[in-house]
Design an enzyme around this catalytic site. Structure first.
Site, PDB file in Angstrom:
ATOM      1  N   GLU A  61       0.960  -1.136   0.091  1.00 30.66           N
ATOM      2  CA  GLU A  61      -0.078  -0.104   0.294  1.00 30.66           C
ATOM      3  C   GLU A  61       0.856   1.234  -0.084  1.00 30.66           C
ATOM      4  O   GLU A  61       1.720   1.441   0.868  1.00 30.66           O
ATOM      5  CB  GLU A  61      -0.891  -0.043   1.203  1.00 30.66           C
ATOM      6  CG  GLU A  61      -1.877  -0.988   1.188  1.00 30.66           C
ATOM      7  CD  GLU A  61      -2.519  -1.337   2.481  1.00 30.66           C
ATOM      8  OE1 GLU A  61      -3.810  -1.405   2.365  1.00 30.66           O
ATOM      9  OE2 GLU A  61      -2.064  -1.288   3.489  1.00 30.66           O
ATOM     10  N   ASN A 117      -6.120  -3.210   6.551  1.00 31.06           N
ATOM     11  CA  ASN A 117      -6.510  -3.255   7.924  1.00 31.06           C
ATOM     12  C   ASN A 117      -7.748  -2.385   7.981  1.00 31.06           C
ATOM     13  O   ASN A 117      -8.395  -2.805   9.247  1.00 31.06           O
ATOM     14  CB  ASN A 117      -5.295  -2.855   8.831  1.00 31.06           C
ATOM     15  CG  ASN A 117      -4.194  -3.988   8.796  1.00 31.06           C
ATOM     16  OD1 ASN A 117      -4.572  -5.078   8.593  1.00 31.06           O
ATOM     17  ND2 ASN A 117      -2.831  -3.484   8.941  1.00 31.06           N
TER      18      ASN A 117
END
Ligand SMILES: NC(=O)c1ccc[n+]([C@@H]2O[C@H](COP(=O)([O-])OP(=O)(O)OC[C@H]3O[C@@H](n4cnc5c(N)ncnc54)[C@H](O)[C@@H]3O)[C@@H](O)[C@H]2O)c1
Length: 288
Positions: free
Chosen positions: A155, A193
């Site tokens: 990411e 997450n």
């Protein structure tokens, strides 16, 4: 600066993530200067990398000669000044803002003006960290996944201060080291997450409410959704204390009840049932 101008990268931290990032960068042809606090730490990292490369050789995806050359491209030190000529710096030291702050102050003192800093933090805001360095425009988040040589995703997270050129270089770097990158805003949990943490929290709530046993919740998600590990098994593996900490970070930022850590997690921490590392969590590991 173009990616082709970079031949050597720096790696601060040679723990689980640092060793993995150093390995994939060396596999992509970069020289990698790794810095950690002691020789004991880096010799463990060196062994981990060698074992991981041996597995790749056994699979036939790399020759013995290529393995030797890859290992030879990685050097280790405790001395931050070995990073002075590095123009792309990965950071994966302890998840503690004070440790990171101290490290970046040392890097600022030795690294050149155009050096890019890419932090692997999971839970500290990239914007907050960028504010700590001399050249925030050169600062970016690159969040890898464990184990780095296996997991394909990175990411890329620009801070508010990150220059477009820095973000683009991080995206190119991710591709060069064999990863698929996504870009996302600097918010808790980024994308993975942000989706995964509420899922884990909800599994704990189901258990708390007595909807099903831990075994049945895990079996349901493994057999019903093809998850490699159930959510409570995962929580034991990653650490119940870590889950609690991350859940609190989300809750502090979002102020939404659904991110609040369930009481069961808090009680388990008080009892010392923090997962596999303690021999007990949602499951009992004392036999192993
Ligand atoms: N473990 C994961 O699954 C995971 C996944 C994604 C991101 N992260 C992030 O990666 C970072 C590192 O995590 P990890 O799991 O590799 O931790 P780790 O504890 O395995 O490794 C951290 C390393 O940093 C070293 N270190 C501490 N202070 C240092 C300093 N001043 N200079 C150089 N080295 C120093 C330690 O000696 C240790 O070897 C954290 O920011 C974490 O949030 C971890």
């Amino acid at each position: 600066m173009k990616l082709d101008d970079i031949t050597t990268v720096g790696m601060a931290g040679a723990g689980s993530m640092g060793a993995g990032i150093a390995q994939v960068a060396a596999m992509a042809g970069f020289r990698v200067n790794v810095v950690d606090v002691s020789e004991a730490v880096w010799s463990r990292a060196e062994k981990t990398i060698a074992k991981s490369l041996e597995r790749i050789v056994k699979k036939g995806a790399m020759t013995e000669q290529e393995m030797k050359e890859t290992l030879a491209r990685i050097s280790f030190s405790t001395d931050v000044s070995t990073l002075q000529d590095v123009r792309f710096m990965f950071e994966a030291v302890f998840e503690d803002i004070n440790v990171k702050k101290e490290l970046f102050a040392k890097l600022d003192a030795v690294c050149g003006d155009d050096t890019i800093y890419a932090t692997n933090t999971s839970s500290i805001a990239i914007t907050e960290m960028a504010a700590l360095v001399k050249r925030p425009a050169n600062f970016v988040g690159m969040h890898f996944f464990n184990p780095v040589p296996v997991m394909k995703l990175v990411e890329v997270i620009p801070a508010l201060q990150t220059a477009e050129a820095t973000k683009n270089l991080a995206l190119e770097m991710a591709q060069k080291i064999g990863k698929t990158a996504i870009t996302c805003k600097d918010t808790p949990g980024f994308v993975v997450n942000r989706l995964f943490v509420p899922y884990i929290i909800d599994a704990v709530r189901l258990l708390e409410e007595g909807v099903a046993s831990a075994e049945d919740i895990d079996t349901a998600m493994k057999l019903g959704c093809n998850m490699p590990m159930g959510p409570l098994e995962f929580q034991d593996f990653a650490g119940v204390d870590i889950g609690y900490h991350v859940s609190n970070i989300f809750y502090d930022y979002m102020k939404e009840e659904r991110y609040a850590p369930p009481g069961l997690l808090r009680n388990m921490i008080k009892a010392g049932y923090v997962g596999r590392k303690a021999g007990k969590g949602f499951y009992d590991y004392s036999e192993n």
